[in-house]
Design an enzyme around this catalytic site. Structure first.
Site, PDB file in Angstrom:
ATOM      1  N   ASN A 295     -70.112  17.630   7.795  1.00  0.00           N
ATOM      2  CA  ASN A 295     -69.130  18.543   8.385  1.00  0.00           C
ATOM      3  C   ASN A 295     -67.799  17.863   8.740  1.00  0.00           C
ATOM      4  O   ASN A 295     -66.760  18.514   8.741  1.00  0.00           O
ATOM      5  CB  ASN A 295     -69.738  19.180   9.646  1.00  0.00           C
ATOM      6  CG  ASN A 295     -68.693  19.803  10.544  1.00  0.00           C
ATOM      7  OD1 ASN A 295     -68.205  20.894  10.280  1.00  0.00           O
ATOM      8  ND2 ASN A 295     -68.297  19.089  11.596  1.00  0.00           N
TER       9      ASN A 295
ATOM     10  N   TYR B 228     -55.797  18.551   0.788  1.00  0.00           N
ATOM     11  CA  TYR B 228     -56.912  19.225   1.469  1.00  0.00           C
ATOM     12  C   TYR B 228     -57.681  20.160   0.522  1.00  0.00           C
ATOM     13  O   TYR B 228     -58.885  20.006   0.355  1.00  0.00           O
ATOM     14  CB  TYR B 228     -56.395  19.950   2.720  1.00  0.00           C
ATOM     15  CG  TYR B 228     -57.505  20.606   3.517  1.00  0.00           C
ATOM     16  CD1 TYR B 228     -58.497  19.842   4.129  1.00  0.00           C
ATOM     17  CD2 TYR B 228     -57.577  21.990   3.659  1.00  0.00           C
ATOM     18  CE1 TYR B 228     -59.531  20.435   4.850  1.00  0.00           C
ATOM     19  CE2 TYR B 228     -58.589  22.586   4.374  1.00  0.00           C
ATOM     20  CZ  TYR B 228     -59.566  21.815   4.976  1.00  0.00           C
ATOM     21  OH  TYR B 228     -60.591  22.412   5.682  1.00  0.00           O
TER      22      TYR B 228
HETATM   23  P1  NAD Z   1     -62.349  19.585  14.332  1.00  0.00           P
HETATM   24  O1  NAD Z   1     -61.118  18.788  14.149  1.00  0.00           O
HETATM   25  O2  NAD Z   1     -62.506  20.441  15.532  1.00  0.00           O
HETATM   26  O3  NAD Z   1     -63.624  18.627  14.227  1.00  0.00           O
HETATM   27  C1  NAD Z   1     -63.708  17.684  13.211  1.00  0.00           C
HETATM   28  C2  NAD Z   1     -64.890  16.786  13.437  1.00  0.00           C
HETATM   29  O4  NAD Z   1     -64.806  15.748  12.458  1.00  0.00           O
HETATM   30  C3  NAD Z   1     -64.872  16.128  14.807  1.00  0.00           C
HETATM   31  O5  NAD Z   1     -66.172  16.046  15.321  1.00  0.00           O
HETATM   32  C4  NAD Z   1     -64.330  14.728  14.511  1.00  0.00           C
HETATM   33  O6  NAD Z   1     -64.877  13.733  15.368  1.00  0.00           O
HETATM   34  C5  NAD Z   1     -64.821  14.501  13.089  1.00  0.00           C
HETATM   35  N1  NAD Z   1     -63.944  13.554  12.416  1.00  0.00           N
HETATM   36  C6  NAD Z   1     -62.625  13.693  12.138  1.00  0.00           C
HETATM   37  N2  NAD Z   1     -62.166  12.572  11.558  1.00  0.00           N
HETATM   38  C7  NAD Z   1     -63.212  11.712  11.464  1.00  0.00           C
HETATM   39  C8  NAD Z   1     -63.383  10.409  10.956  1.00  0.00           C
HETATM   40  N3  NAD Z   1     -62.386   9.730  10.410  1.00  0.00           N
HETATM   41  N4  NAD Z   1     -64.615   9.847  11.026  1.00  0.00           N
HETATM   42  C9  NAD Z   1     -65.646  10.514  11.556  1.00  0.00           C
HETATM   43  N5  NAD Z   1     -65.552  11.752  12.049  1.00  0.00           N
HETATM   44  C10 NAD Z   1     -64.357  12.342  12.004  1.00  0.00           C
HETATM   45  O7  NAD Z   1     -62.482  20.418  12.996  1.00  0.00           O
HETATM   46  P2  NAD Z   1     -63.288  21.738  12.616  1.00  0.00           P
HETATM   47  O8  NAD Z   1     -62.299  22.811  12.502  1.00  0.00           O
HETATM   48  O9  NAD Z   1     -64.495  21.939  13.444  1.00  0.00           O
HETATM   49  O10 NAD Z   1     -63.685  21.328  11.122  1.00  0.00           O
HETATM   50  C11 NAD Z   1     -64.992  20.981  10.731  1.00  0.00           C
HETATM   51  C12 NAD Z   1     -65.086  21.145   9.217  1.00  0.00           C
HETATM   52  O11 NAD Z   1     -64.809  22.499   8.877  1.00  0.00           O
HETATM   53  C13 NAD Z   1     -64.085  20.285   8.439  1.00  0.00           C
HETATM   54  O12 NAD Z   1     -64.723  19.775   7.277  1.00  0.00           O
HETATM   55  C14 NAD Z   1     -62.995  21.280   8.056  1.00  0.00           C
HETATM   56  O13 NAD Z   1     -62.337  20.904   6.871  1.00  0.00           O
HETATM   57  C15 NAD Z   1     -63.818  22.546   7.869  1.00  0.00           C
HETATM   58  N6  NAD Z   1     -63.047  23.794   7.991  1.00  0.00           N
HETATM   59  C16 NAD Z   1     -62.461  24.147   9.164  1.00  0.00           C
HETATM   60  C17 NAD Z   1     -61.747  25.340   9.226  1.00  0.00           C
HETATM   61  C18 NAD Z   1     -61.084  25.799  10.503  1.00  0.00           C
HETATM   62  O14 NAD Z   1     -60.294  26.754  10.465  1.00  0.00           O
HETATM   63  N7  NAD Z   1     -61.353  25.196  11.651  1.00  0.00           N
HETATM   64  C19 NAD Z   1     -61.638  26.159   8.091  1.00  0.00           C
HETATM   65  C20 NAD Z   1     -62.262  25.762   6.906  1.00  0.00           C
HETATM   66  C21 NAD Z   1     -62.978  24.569   6.876  1.00  0.00           C
END
Ligand code: NAD
Length: 247
Positions: free
Chosen positions: A90, A155
């Site tokens: 994730n 991305y």
């Molecule tokens: P967020 O930024 O709230 O959380 C991201 C998580 O990834 C955190 O726990 C952080 O510690 C971890 N992380 C970030 N960089 C890191 C690194 N270098 N090493 C280890 N861990 C790392 O993001 P989110 O919105 O919860 O996103 C989670 C996933 O969902 C991602 O893959 C993102 O691409 C995807 N996503 C999010 C959305 C959205 O709108 N929030 C939409 C589509 C996809």
């Protein structure tokens, strides 16, 4: 739904990952969450244990972009818990940089975490899953893996690659009883979206057919379904949870 299962969730300290961890714990799994720093892992573990002291949750902070570090963490989990049933990739970062301002370093950064780290985690886990007779891998894609996005090309490139890994490995690993799927969220109300001005959220919402961003819990439900026996014949699927945003 997940009683007795051992699950790894990367990026489990906040946002969508944190809700996946909660959902898996509520459904009886032993969860090992991965975060980027000890402090954020400890904070998430405290919060979870505060909510329910009986939840079986542990945390680690391997450098996800270092294959050897990830392999060591995975082997330590196998040693401690005896098996790994579910891997959720994730952790991810996004970018919005216009092409003319992009640097190769910035492009590498998103590919390193969103693509290479997914492969690095799958490699040792899939070997363990094969040996134990099966398992389930769920990757986090995005609606932009279908529609692209108007800036920050690294991305969507990374999420198209996640879909490629998912569909290809589903075909390769099916014979070993390892299911491989992905969830493709639309705009989801994590910290990043919650911090936007109300007017911006309104503008984003007006473009979503269902009229609002998704809640992290709604996205986590898809991860629960795919990890559960209810999805025993589901593999190679990119499951959209996006209020029809990409349409
Ligand atoms: P967020 O930024 O709230 O959380 C991201 C998580 O990834 C955190 O726990 C952080 O510690 C971890 N992380 C970030 N960089 C890191 C690194 N270098 N090493 C280890 N861990 C790392 O993001 P989110 O919105 O919860 O996103 C989670 C996933 O969902 C991602 O893959 C993102 O691409 C995807 N996503 C999010 C959305 C959205 O709108 N929030 C939409 C589509 C996809």
């Amino acid at each position: 739904m997940l009683k007795g299962k051992v699950a790894i969730v990367t990026g489990g300290t906040r946002g969508i990952g944190y809700e996946i961890v909660r959902k898996y714990l509520t459904n009886g799994a032993q969860v090992i969450l991965f975060g980027s720093r000890k402090e954020s892992v400890d904070k998430a573990l405290d919060k979870l244990k505060n909510e329910n002291p009986d939840w079986k949750v542990d945390g680690m902070w391997p450098k996800l972009t270092d294959a050897a570090d990830v392999e060591n963490a995975v082997l330590a989990i196998k040693e401690k818990y005896g098996r790994i049933d579910i891997l959720v990739n994730n952790a991810g970062i996004s970018q919005n940089t216009p092409l003319y301002n992009y640097t190769p370093e910035e492009f590498d950064k998103v590919i390193d975490l969103n693509v290479k780290a997914v492969f690095y985690a799958i490699l040792p886990v899939a070997r363990i899953m094969k040996e134990q007779g099966g398992g389930c891998i769920i990757n986090t894609s995005s609606m932009v893996s279908i529609s692209g996005q108007p800036a920050g090309v690294g991305y969507p490139a990374s999420k198209f690659a996640v879909n490629g890994i998912t569909i290809s490995l589903a075909r390769e690993l099916g014979k070993d009883h390892i299911r491989v799927n992905a969830v493709a969220p639309g705009v989801t109300k994590t910290d990043m979206v919650a911090a936007l001005p109300e007017a911006t959220v309104k503008a984003i919402s007006s473009k979503i057919p269902i009229g609002r961003p998704g809640e992290p819990e709604e996205v986590a439900d898809a991860f629960l379904y795919l990890a559960s026996d209810m999805a025993s014949y589901v593999t190679g699927t990119i499951l959209s949870v996006d209020g029809a945003s990409k349409a």
